[in-house]
Enzyme design. Structure first.
Site, PDB file in Angstrom:
ATOM      1  N   TYR A 109      53.537  52.266  34.491  1.00 32.00           N
ATOM      2  CA  TYR A 109      54.096  53.092  33.411  1.00 32.00           C
ATOM      3  C   TYR A 109      53.298  54.377  33.209  1.00 32.00           C
ATOM      4  O   TYR A 109      53.080  54.820  32.083  1.00 32.00           O
ATOM      5  CB  TYR A 109      54.197  52.299  32.105  1.00 32.00           C
ATOM      6  CG  TYR A 109      55.137  51.123  32.233  1.00 32.00           C
ATOM      7  CD1 TYR A 109      56.510  51.293  32.089  1.00 32.00           C
ATOM      8  CD2 TYR A 109      54.655  49.855  32.532  1.00 32.00           C
ATOM      9  CE1 TYR A 109      57.378  50.224  32.238  1.00 32.00           C
ATOM     10  CE2 TYR A 109      55.523  48.777  32.675  1.00 32.00           C
ATOM     11  CZ  TYR A 109      56.874  48.969  32.531  1.00 32.00           C
ATOM     12  OH  TYR A 109      57.737  47.905  32.669  1.00 32.00           O
ATOM     13  N   ALA A 110      52.883  54.995  34.301  1.00 27.98           N
ATOM     14  CA  ALA A 110      52.099  56.235  34.254  1.00 27.98           C
ATOM     15  C   ALA A 110      53.036  57.432  34.129  1.00 27.98           C
ATOM     16  O   ALA A 110      53.147  58.260  35.033  1.00 27.98           O
ATOM     17  CB  ALA A 110      51.225  56.351  35.493  1.00 27.98           C
ATOM     18  N   ASN A 111      53.719  57.497  32.999  1.00 30.17           N
ATOM     19  CA  ASN A 111      54.686  58.558  32.750  1.00 30.17           C
ATOM     20  C   ASN A 111      54.425  59.121  31.361  1.00 30.17           C
ATOM     21  O   ASN A 111      54.248  58.370  30.403  1.00 30.17           O
ATOM     22  CB  ASN A 111      56.113  57.995  32.833  1.00 30.17           C
ATOM     23  CG  ASN A 111      56.335  57.256  34.136  1.00 30.17           C
ATOM     24  OD1 ASN A 111      56.294  57.835  35.203  1.00 30.17           O
ATOM     25  ND2 ASN A 111      56.536  55.955  34.043  1.00 30.17           N
ATOM     26  N   ASP A 114      55.241  59.174  37.572  1.00 29.31           N
ATOM     27  CA  ASP A 114      54.719  58.554  38.784  1.00 29.31           C
ATOM     28  C   ASP A 114      55.763  58.592  39.893  1.00 29.31           C
ATOM     29  O   ASP A 114      56.912  59.015  39.672  1.00 29.31           O
ATOM     30  CB  ASP A 114      54.209  57.140  38.504  1.00 29.31           C
ATOM     31  CG  ASP A 114      55.267  56.183  37.993  1.00 29.31           C
ATOM     32  OD1 ASP A 114      56.467  56.341  38.323  1.00 29.31           O
ATOM     33  OD2 ASP A 114      54.900  55.244  37.264  1.00 29.31           O
ATOM     34  N   HIS A 119      58.585  76.522  22.124  1.00 21.17           N
ATOM     35  CA  HIS A 119      58.105  75.520  21.175  1.00 21.17           C
ATOM     36  C   HIS A 119      59.048  74.324  21.166  1.00 21.17           C
ATOM     37  O   HIS A 119      60.254  74.483  21.062  1.00 21.17           O
ATOM     38  CB  HIS A 119      57.998  76.148  19.792  1.00 21.17           C
ATOM     39  CG  HIS A 119      57.392  75.259  18.773  1.00 21.17           C
ATOM     40  ND1 HIS A 119      57.655  75.399  17.442  1.00 21.17           N
ATOM     41  CD2 HIS A 119      56.534  74.219  18.867  1.00 21.17           C
ATOM     42  CE1 HIS A 119      56.991  74.501  16.752  1.00 21.17           C
ATOM     43  NE2 HIS A 119      56.302  73.762  17.604  1.00 21.17           N
TER      44      HIS A 119
END
Length: 142
Positions: A123-125, A30, A22
């Site tokens: 910014y594909a993170n 990317d 948890h």
């Protein structure tokens, strides 16, 4: 390793998912993201564009309950379609939007990094945080 009927078959990703507790995080990034230090990297990039962040996220969501999603402020205006698709995939989750510089510091706490071949969306993170496996979390976030 015996094959599963469906879902992720990459043994390193399956092991990472099984190891999460948890509030532990997984960074899906990317191809050009500066990898965090001291965080194990599972590099699934093959060529630019394969696989992309979104299909990696979809596969993880079949295996994992996500409580929180952390994205950069920059994603929303520079990759609006990706941003909207992420919101559709995880409509019940808590979202935090932070600057890219702060995101780079935040991902240092991730337990694992999955590096993709994504190179189309800026910014594909995504940093996702695991929810507890308790029934109340399942009802809340799935």
């Amino acid at each position: 390793f015996s094959f599963k009927k469906t879902g992720i078959i990459n043994p390193r990703i399956l092991s990472a998912i099984a190891d999460l507790g948890h509030t532990d995080g997984i960074l899906i990034c990317d191809a050009g993201f500066p990898l965090p230090r001291n965080v194990p990297v599972i590099d699934i990039s093959l060529v630019f564009g394969t696989p992309i962040v979104l299909e990696t996220l979809k596969a993880l969501l079949e295996e994992l309950i996500v409580e929180e999603v952390i994205l950069t402020d920059e994603m929303r205006p520079l990759s609006p379609d990706l941003y909207e698709e992420i919101k559709k995939l995880m409509p019940k989750q808590q979202y935090k939007l932070i600057s890219f510089e702060r995101f780079r510091m935040e991902v240092e706490r991730a337990k694992y990094t999955i590096r993709t071949g994504e190179n189309e969306n800026a910014y594909a993170n995504i940093l996702i945080t695991a929810a507890s496996g308790m029934e109340e979390y399942y009802r809340e976030f799935v």
